[in-house]
Design a protein around this motif. Sequence first.
Motif, PDB file in Angstrom:
ATOM      1  N   THR A 194       8.356   8.935  -1.357  1.00 61.94           N
ATOM      2  CA  THR A 194       9.265   9.782  -0.925  1.00 61.94           C
ATOM      3  C   THR A 194      10.201   9.583   0.447  1.00 61.94           C
ATOM      4  O   THR A 194      10.742  10.555  -0.277  1.00 61.94           O
ATOM      5  CB  THR A 194       8.363  11.204  -0.349  1.00 61.94           C
ATOM      6  OG1 THR A 194       7.949  10.516   0.670  1.00 61.94           O
ATOM      7  CG2 THR A 194       7.037  11.718  -1.709  1.00 61.94           C
ATOM      8  N   GLY A 195      10.346   8.515   0.643  1.00 63.33           N
ATOM      9  CA  GLY A 195      11.128   8.487   1.629  1.00 63.33           C
ATOM     10  C   GLY A 195      11.341   8.723   2.596  1.00 63.33           C
ATOM     11  O   GLY A 195      11.826   8.916   3.824  1.00 63.33           O
ATOM     12  N   GLU A 196       9.859   9.544   3.018  1.00 65.00           N
ATOM     13  CA  GLU A 196       9.652   9.760   4.697  1.00 65.00           C
ATOM     14  C   GLU A 196       8.633   9.072   5.374  1.00 65.00           C
ATOM     15  O   GLU A 196       7.991   8.167   4.909  1.00 65.00           O
ATOM     16  CB  GLU A 196       8.262  11.147   3.943  1.00 65.00           C
ATOM     17  CG  GLU A 196       9.236  11.751   3.596  1.00 65.00           C
ATOM     18  CD  GLU A 196       7.672  13.327   3.506  1.00 65.00           C
ATOM     19  OE1 GLU A 196       7.499  13.487   4.516  1.00 65.00           O
ATOM     20  OE2 GLU A 196       8.068  14.182   2.307  1.00 65.00           O
ATOM     21  N   GLU A 197       9.545   9.459   6.606  1.00 68.98           N
ATOM     22  CA  GLU A 197       9.072   8.058   7.280  1.00 68.98           C
ATOM     23  C   GLU A 197       7.609   8.658   7.671  1.00 68.98           C
ATOM     24  O   GLU A 197       7.580   9.627   8.177  1.00 68.98           O
ATOM     25  CB  GLU A 197       9.473   8.192   9.121  1.00 68.98           C
ATOM     26  CG  GLU A 197       9.490   6.945  10.046  1.00 68.98           C
ATOM     27  CD  GLU A 197       9.967   7.384  11.057  1.00 68.98           C
ATOM     28  OE1 GLU A 197      11.079   6.848  11.056  1.00 68.98           O
ATOM     29  OE2 GLU A 197       9.287   8.401  11.942  1.00 68.98           O
ATOM     30  N   ARG A 198       6.710   7.659   7.825  1.00 67.13           N
ATOM     31  CA  ARG A 198       5.001   7.281   8.311  1.00 67.13           C
ATOM     32  C   ARG A 198       4.503   7.348   9.620  1.00 67.13           C
ATOM     33  O   ARG A 198       3.888   8.132  10.331  1.00 67.13           O
ATOM     34  CB  ARG A 198       4.356   6.559   7.226  1.00 67.13           C
ATOM     35  CG  ARG A 198       4.062   7.485   6.395  1.00 67.13           C
ATOM     36  CD  ARG A 198       3.075   8.588   5.549  1.00 67.13           C
ATOM     37  NE  ARG A 198       4.147   8.952   4.076  1.00 67.13           N
ATOM     38  CZ  ARG A 198       2.681   9.042   3.542  1.00 67.13           C
ATOM     39  NH1 ARG A 198       2.138   7.876   3.137  1.00 67.13           N
ATOM     40  NH2 ARG A 198       3.234   9.292   2.407  1.00 67.13           N
ATOM     41  N   TRP A 199       5.067   6.041   9.908  1.00 70.81           N
ATOM     42  CA  TRP A 199       5.353   6.202  11.291  1.00 70.81           C
ATOM     43  C   TRP A 199       6.394   5.120  11.327  1.00 70.81           C
ATOM     44  O   TRP A 199       7.251   4.634  10.642  1.00 70.81           O
ATOM     45  CB  TRP A 199       3.763   5.227  12.025  1.00 70.81           C
ATOM     46  CG  TRP A 199       3.269   4.059  10.837  1.00 70.81           C
ATOM     47  CD1 TRP A 199       2.122   3.961   9.953  1.00 70.81           C
ATOM     48  CD2 TRP A 199       4.165   2.583  11.211  1.00 70.81           C
ATOM     49  NE1 TRP A 199       2.603   2.319  10.027  1.00 70.81           N
ATOM     50  CE2 TRP A 199       3.305   1.729  10.217  1.00 70.81           C
ATOM     51  CE3 TRP A 199       4.587   2.008  12.108  1.00 70.81           C
ATOM     52  CZ2 TRP A 199       2.618   0.884   9.579  1.00 70.81           C
ATOM     53  CZ3 TRP A 199       4.846   0.746  11.799  1.00 70.81           C
ATOM     54  CH2 TRP A 199       4.393   0.411  11.520  1.00 70.81           C
ATOM     55  N   GLN A 200       6.713   4.800  13.140  1.00 66.74           N
ATOM     56  CA  GLN A 200       7.377   4.145  13.291  1.00 66.74           C
ATOM     57  C   GLN A 200       7.500   3.488  15.241  1.00 66.74           C
ATOM     58  O   GLN A 200       6.784   4.833  16.245  1.00 66.74           O
ATOM     59  CB  GLN A 200       9.241   4.921  14.241  1.00 66.74           C
ATOM     60  CG  GLN A 200      10.565   4.029  14.893  1.00 66.74           C
ATOM     61  CD  GLN A 200      11.045   5.066  15.178  1.00 66.74           C
ATOM     62  OE1 GLN A 200      12.122   4.998  16.208  1.00 66.74           O
ATOM     63  NE2 GLN A 200      11.416   6.226  14.016  1.00 66.74           N
TER      64      GLN A 200
ATOM     65  N   ASP B  94       0.742  -1.141  -0.025  1.00 65.15           N
ATOM     66  CA  ASP B  94       0.254   0.164  -0.021  1.00 65.15           C
ATOM     67  C   ASP B  94       0.946   1.069  -0.325  1.00 65.15           C
ATOM     68  O   ASP B  94       0.372   2.311   0.842  1.00 65.15           O
ATOM     69  CB  ASP B  94      -0.999  -0.300   1.336  1.00 65.15           C
ATOM     70  CG  ASP B  94      -1.871  -1.396   0.716  1.00 65.15           C
ATOM     71  OD1 ASP B  94      -2.582  -1.477  -0.069  1.00 65.15           O
ATOM     72  OD2 ASP B  94      -2.833  -1.412   2.303  1.00 65.15           O
ATOM     73  N   GLY B  95       1.996   1.332  -0.995  1.00 64.44           N
ATOM     74  CA  GLY B  95       2.778   2.647  -0.616  1.00 64.44           C
ATOM     75  C   GLY B  95       3.861   2.603   0.259  1.00 64.44           C
ATOM     76  O   GLY B  95       4.079   3.736   0.110  1.00 64.44           O
ATOM     77  N   LEU B  96       3.884   2.005   0.728  1.00 64.23           N
ATOM     78  CA  LEU B  96       4.932   1.585   2.256  1.00 64.23           C
ATOM     79  C   LEU B  96       5.687   0.772   2.193  1.00 64.23           C
ATOM     80  O   LEU B  96       5.504  -0.485   1.881  1.00 64.23           O
ATOM     81  CB  LEU B  96       4.312   1.875   3.806  1.00 64.23           C
ATOM     82  CG  LEU B  96       3.116   2.958   3.750  1.00 64.23           C
ATOM     83  CD1 LEU B  96       2.288   2.535   5.270  1.00 64.23           C
ATOM     84  CD2 LEU B  96       4.108   4.407   3.980  1.00 64.23           C
ATOM     85  N   VAL B  97       7.032   1.089   2.655  1.00 65.09           N
ATOM     86  CA  VAL B  97       8.132   0.413   2.851  1.00 65.09           C
ATOM     87  C   VAL B  97       7.901  -0.391   4.498  1.00 65.09           C
ATOM     88  O   VAL B  97       8.136   0.386   5.020  1.00 65.09           O
ATOM     89  CB  VAL B  97       9.261   0.415   2.685  1.00 65.09           C
ATOM     90  CG1 VAL B  97      10.408  -0.611   2.839  1.00 65.09           C
ATOM     91  CG2 VAL B  97       9.723   1.407   0.804  1.00 65.09           C
ATOM     92  N   LEU B  98       7.748  -1.505   4.590  1.00 70.45           N
ATOM     93  CA  LEU B  98       7.818  -1.867   6.577  1.00 70.45           C
ATOM     94  C   LEU B  98       9.253  -2.248   6.268  1.00 70.45           C
ATOM     95  O   LEU B  98      10.174  -2.977   5.421  1.00 70.45           O
ATOM     96  CB  LEU B  98       6.841  -2.499   6.294  1.00 70.45           C
ATOM     97  CG  LEU B  98       4.853  -2.223   5.753  1.00 70.45           C
ATOM     98  CD1 LEU B  98       3.807  -2.700   5.946  1.00 70.45           C
ATOM     99  CD2 LEU B  98       4.580  -1.466   6.846  1.00 70.45           C
TER     100      LEU B  98
ATOM    101  N   ALA C 139      13.062  -1.050  16.584  1.00 69.20           N
ATOM    102  CA  ALA C 139      11.938  -0.426  15.971  1.00 69.20           C
ATOM    103  C   ALA C 139      11.197  -0.548  14.882  1.00 69.20           C
ATOM    104  O   ALA C 139      12.114  -1.545  13.850  1.00 69.20           O
ATOM    105  CB  ALA C 139      11.800   0.923  16.027  1.00 69.20           C
ATOM    106  N   VAL C 140      10.085  -1.382  14.463  1.00 70.58           N
ATOM    107  CA  VAL C 140       9.220  -1.126  12.429  1.00 70.58           C
ATOM    108  C   VAL C 140       8.697   0.267  12.298  1.00 70.58           C
ATOM    109  O   VAL C 140       8.492   0.758  13.202  1.00 70.58           O
ATOM    110  CB  VAL C 140       8.063  -2.182  13.485  1.00 70.58           C
ATOM    111  CG1 VAL C 140       7.797  -2.308  12.132  1.00 70.58           C
ATOM    112  CG2 VAL C 140       8.576  -3.668  13.457  1.00 70.58           C
ATOM    113  N   ARG C 141       8.868   0.206  11.082  1.00 71.17           N
ATOM    114  CA  ARG C 141       9.022   1.373  10.643  1.00 71.17           C
ATOM    115  C   ARG C 141       7.845   1.452   9.230  1.00 71.17           C
ATOM    116  O   ARG C 141       8.013   0.560   8.507  1.00 71.17           O
ATOM    117  CB  ARG C 141      10.467   2.625  10.257  1.00 71.17           C
ATOM    118  CG  ARG C 141      10.878   2.800  11.369  1.00 71.17           C
ATOM    119  CD  ARG C 141      11.916   3.420  11.003  1.00 71.17           C
ATOM    120  NE  ARG C 141      13.358   4.096  11.898  1.00 71.17           N
ATOM    121  CZ  ARG C 141      14.170   2.607  12.555  1.00 71.17           C
ATOM    122  NH1 ARG C 141      14.276   2.131  12.586  1.00 71.17           N
ATOM    123  NH2 ARG C 141      14.369   3.323  13.582  1.00 71.17           N
TER     124      ARG C 141
END
Length: 183
Positions: A131-137, A112-116, A123-125
């Motif tokens: 974009t390479g921007e962190e969505r959550w951590q 879904d557009g995220l690299v996990l 941590a899991v990110r």
Amino acid sequence: AGEVLALSLKDGARRWAFKAGAGIAAAPAVADGRIFVGDLSGVFRAIDAADGQAAWSMRAEDKIISSAVPVGDAVVFGSYDRTLYCLARKDGATRWKYKAEAQIHATPVVQDGLVLTGGCDAAVRAIAIATGEERWQTPLGDPVAASPLAAGRRVLAATLSGRVVGLDAASGGLLWDTGERYK
């Protein structure tokens, strides 16, 4: 032996061998006629699957144990230099780099557009592939050595201490934690 080998699926005969010059711990990924793999000296390569010739390479600052994940026209992988890389599959140009607090040796998962990804920084990110921007951590307190598992709206991750956690894929919120009950 530091080689990438192409074998015939029909009879197992060697078709070609590419000498990487350093050991390879990651499983190669294949997409669009190219093989993508990093080695223990930190070199990441795209190799032509037909003839075993290098198409391009880039050097990370430390070894690469993470397998690569082709996604769209990009390829993502982690390195012991604490970096998650996103490169253009065509020419290896850097799209973005995300710096973690410790080594990334597990293969990232894309959904879904995220690299996990998880790592030795416990941590899991979720990183936006565009974009390479962190969505959550989500800090877990224990290193995450294996790839997270994307399961619909959930992300599952295991820690080196034997815990398994369920996270919300959209926010990274902790849904459940086995603690040590299955050790």
